[in-house]
Design a protein around this motif. Sequence first.
Motif, PDB file in Angstrom:
ATOM      1  N   TYR A   1       2.981  -7.808   6.434  1.00  0.00           N
ATOM      2  CA  TYR A   1       1.979  -7.035   5.698  1.00  0.00           C
ATOM      3  C   TYR A   1       1.048  -7.914   4.871  1.00  0.00           C
ATOM      4  N   GLN A   2       1.600  -8.914   4.199  1.00  0.00           N
ATOM      5  CA  GLN A   2       0.760  -9.753   3.355  1.00  0.00           C
ATOM      6  C   GLN A   2      -0.245 -10.539   4.196  1.00  0.00           C
ATOM      7  N   ALA A   3       0.197 -10.995   5.353  1.00  0.00           N
ATOM      8  CA  ALA A   3      -0.705 -11.729   6.246  1.00  0.00           C
ATOM      9  C   ALA A   3      -1.807 -10.813   6.779  1.00  0.00           C
TER      10      ALA A   3
ATOM     11  N   TYR B   1      -5.728 -11.405   5.965  1.00  0.00           N
ATOM     12  CA  TYR B   1      -6.590 -11.586   7.135  1.00  0.00           C
ATOM     13  C   TYR B   1      -7.802 -10.658   7.074  1.00  0.00           C
ATOM     14  N   MET B   2      -7.566  -9.426   6.612  1.00  0.00           N
ATOM     15  CA  MET B   2      -8.625  -8.413   6.606  1.00  0.00           C
ATOM     16  C   MET B   2      -9.488  -8.442   5.350  1.00  0.00           C
ATOM     17  N   GLN B   3      -9.149  -9.284   4.422  1.00  0.00           N
ATOM     18  CA  GLN B   3      -9.958  -9.399   3.215  1.00  0.00           C
ATOM     19  C   GLN B   3     -10.806 -10.675   3.223  1.00  0.00           C
ATOM     20  N   SER B   4     -10.950 -11.278   4.395  1.00  0.00           N
ATOM     21  CA  SER B   4     -11.745 -12.501   4.510  1.00  0.00           C
ATOM     22  C   SER B   4     -12.801 -12.339   5.587  1.00  0.00           C
ATOM     23  N   ASP B   5     -14.050 -12.681   5.245  1.00  0.00           N
ATOM     24  CA  ASP B   5     -15.138 -12.657   6.218  1.00  0.00           C
ATOM     25  C   ASP B   5     -14.926 -13.683   7.326  1.00  0.00           C
ATOM     26  N   MET B   6     -14.155 -14.716   7.041  1.00  0.00           N
ATOM     27  CA  MET B   6     -13.979 -15.801   7.995  1.00  0.00           C
ATOM     28  C   MET B   6     -13.305 -15.329   9.282  1.00  0.00           C
TER      29      MET B   6
ATOM     30  N   ILE C   1      -7.651   2.811   1.382  1.00  0.00           N
ATOM     31  CA  ILE C   1      -6.359   2.350   1.883  1.00  0.00           C
ATOM     32  C   ILE C   1      -5.826   3.309   2.943  1.00  0.00           C
ATOM     33  N   ASP C   2      -6.148   4.602   2.829  1.00  0.00           N
ATOM     34  CA  ASP C   2      -5.721   5.563   3.844  1.00  0.00           C
ATOM     35  C   ASP C   2      -6.411   5.275   5.174  1.00  0.00           C
ATOM     36  N   GLN C   3      -7.705   4.966   5.121  1.00  0.00           N
ATOM     37  CA  GLN C   3      -8.433   4.641   6.348  1.00  0.00           C
ATOM     38  C   GLN C   3      -7.894   3.364   6.982  1.00  0.00           C
ATOM     39  N   ILE C   4      -7.659   2.359   6.155  1.00  0.00           N
ATOM     40  CA  ILE C   4      -7.125   1.093   6.651  1.00  0.00           C
ATOM     41  C   ILE C   4      -5.767   1.318   7.314  1.00  0.00           C
TER      42      ILE C   4
ATOM     43  N   LYS D   1       3.534   3.791   8.308  1.00  0.00           N
ATOM     44  CA  LYS D   1       2.360   3.995   7.454  1.00  0.00           C
ATOM     45  C   LYS D   1       2.739   4.012   5.974  1.00  0.00           C
ATOM     46  N   TRP D   2       3.816   4.743   5.637  1.00  0.00           N
ATOM     47  CA  TRP D   2       4.179   4.864   4.218  1.00  0.00           C
ATOM     48  C   TRP D   2       4.564   3.503   3.633  1.00  0.00           C
ATOM     49  N   ALA D   3       5.208   2.677   4.449  1.00  0.00           N
ATOM     50  CA  ALA D   3       5.630   1.357   3.961  1.00  0.00           C
ATOM     51  C   ALA D   3       4.421   0.475   3.671  1.00  0.00           C
ATOM     52  N   PHE D   4       3.413   0.540   4.537  1.00  0.00           N
ATOM     53  CA  PHE D   4       2.222  -0.287   4.318  1.00  0.00           C
ATOM     54  C   PHE D   4       1.471   0.148   3.062  1.00  0.00           C
ATOM     55  N   LYS D   5       1.303   1.460   2.877  1.00  0.00           N
ATOM     56  CA  LYS D   5       0.600   1.950   1.688  1.00  0.00           C
ATOM     57  C   LYS D   5       1.375   1.615   0.417  1.00  0.00           C
ATOM     58  N   LEU D   6       2.697   1.730   0.489  1.00  0.00           N
ATOM     59  CA  LEU D   6       3.525   1.380  -0.668  1.00  0.00           C
ATOM     60  C   LEU D   6       3.394  -0.102  -0.983  1.00  0.00           C
ATOM     61  N   PHE D   7       3.433  -0.942   0.033  1.00  0.00           N
ATOM     62  CA  PHE D   7       3.303  -2.391  -0.162  1.00  0.00           C
ATOM     63  C   PHE D   7       1.939  -2.735  -0.746  1.00  0.00           C
ATOM     64  N   ALA D   8       0.880  -2.130  -0.213  1.00  0.00           N
ATOM     65  CA  ALA D   8      -0.473  -2.395  -0.711  1.00  0.00           C
ATOM     66  C   ALA D   8      -0.624  -1.948  -2.160  1.00  0.00           C
ATOM     67  N   THR D   9       0.014  -0.834  -2.511  1.00  0.00           N
ATOM     68  CA  THR D   9      -0.055  -0.330  -3.890  1.00  0.00           C
ATOM     69  C   THR D   9       0.679  -1.256  -4.848  1.00  0.00           C
ATOM     70  N   VAL D  10       1.884  -1.658  -4.463  1.00  0.00           N
ATOM     71  CA  VAL D  10       2.704  -2.529  -5.320  1.00  0.00           C
ATOM     72  C   VAL D  10       2.032  -3.886  -5.517  1.00  0.00           C
ATOM     73  N   THR D  11       1.403  -4.405  -4.473  1.00  0.00           N
ATOM     74  CA  THR D  11       0.748  -5.723  -4.554  1.00  0.00           C
ATOM     75  C   THR D  11      -0.709  -5.629  -4.998  1.00  0.00           C
ATOM     76  N   LYS D  12      -1.137  -4.429  -5.379  1.00  0.00           N
ATOM     77  CA  LYS D  12      -2.508  -4.195  -5.859  1.00  0.00           C
ATOM     78  C   LYS D  12      -3.545  -4.667  -4.837  1.00  0.00           C
ATOM     79  N   SER D  13      -3.311  -4.273  -3.599  1.00  0.00           N
ATOM     80  CA  SER D  13      -4.206  -4.672  -2.507  1.00  0.00           C
ATOM     81  C   SER D  13      -4.794  -3.463  -1.788  1.00  0.00           C
ATOM     82  N   THR D  14      -5.030  -2.392  -2.530  1.00  0.00           N
ATOM     83  CA  THR D  14      -5.533  -1.169  -1.909  1.00  0.00           C
ATOM     84  C   THR D  14      -7.044  -1.187  -1.699  1.00  0.00           C
TER      85      THR D  14
END
Length: 482
Positions: free
Chosen positions: A205-207, A211-216, A160-163, A176-189
Amino acid sequence: MSDELERKRQEKIANFRISFDEPADEVKEISSSTEADAEPAPDNSIAPAASAEPAVFTDISSSGGAESDELNSYSGLPVTEKKSAVVDKKKLRQAKKTDKKRRRNKAKKNRIIFRTVWITMIIFVSIMLGELLMVGVNDVLGVGREEGTATITVPKNATIDQITDILYENYVINVKWAFKLFATVTKSTSGFTQGTFDIATNKDYQAIINYMQSDMNRTDVVTIRFTEGMSVKQYAKLLEKGNVCTAEEFLLKCNSDDFDDYEFIKSIPASSNRVYKLEGYLFPDTYDFFVGENVDDVIKKFLANYRRKVYATKSRVTGFEKKVTLAERAEKLGMTMDEALTLASLIQAEAADKDDMYMISSILHNRLNTIKNSGMNDNGEGGLGYLQLDSTRYYPYDSLAAVPADQRKTFKSRYSTYDHEGLPPGPICNPGLEAIEAALSPEKTDYYYFCHKVATDDEAAVAYYAKTMDEHLENLAKAGLI
């Protein structure tokens, strides 16, 4: 004498009165002291207690005398010294009272200052936190970011730090801190897909995460065409050239048991002579891959296409009342699908064109049918159970030149149809649909031999077929092969 002295002292006291030269509060203190000193002494004692402070009295009826002097001896201190002591105590109490009041006022003043500073700090921090929180919330929602598109590349197994760093450096996010916090809270790390993406810079952030978790959505797509008749080694070279996976890992997987959950792979006969288990099953076609794609996923694309073509697609064929699959047609001929693929791979490797495929299929079927008769045909010619196909002589190598130098003089392929009767242990390449069709629907002929005149820039290849060895020798001469 003692009784007489005591009597006189009592009479003297009766004629005395207290002088109130000091203020009322001091008189009270003196009176209190006097009362304490006036308490009766123990029996037959004429002296006051040693620890008690003597009282001070003033004689207003007499100017002095022996008796007066004797009486004054009980007062302990002179009156002037006693007054001074009382005044000192008053000043001490007054000083203490003043100091206490001063400290109380100072403490009150300090509390006011502290509270003012504390409230100011709270207000300041609240304002700062509010602004920071507002900036974070806006970035979560994609508010305030410029519209545009960024091209980013995500490494394999990115944290998640690299992302976060990648997104921030490419202006996809601003906080940066907001994105990491959001990813942690939504279990998307985790779960971010490796590869290259073209992503809008004003997404929330959710979009972004979706977007980045799909091969499509990957743009690092490699399109490779695998032509009919290519071997797994040739497949491996193309995949490595396209940076899809390494040739080594691909070939290792092609000879593993990792794909036995496919029924048609599980049914492949076990043979120590087989070089690559999946040879023949990697259906030739045009495929899209991702750079650095998992090798298992790569192979599954080939196998899925093979299953669809062989086991799912049905067609109308002469001799069948209803539409059938290629697998059903092989079964009707008394062949396993592995045998059909092996035969198709030989046809694919030897035929000059589509029509030639069906003729060669006829010749190979005719030869295989002689095995039950010890390789003899109706013309009395023997040895026909050996298919004698040049394409099998050096497998898994393409030619003698491809054989390692230290093995060339002694190399003998386990697939050589010059040395082994019948079909080889498995396919020698990956045949296309037309070759499989030809293997299952051969022409009806009585030919047992074939050869080709090599194509030139001016002329296409020419196929020759023969029923007997003599005819075959004539054809070889025509083709310029002898």
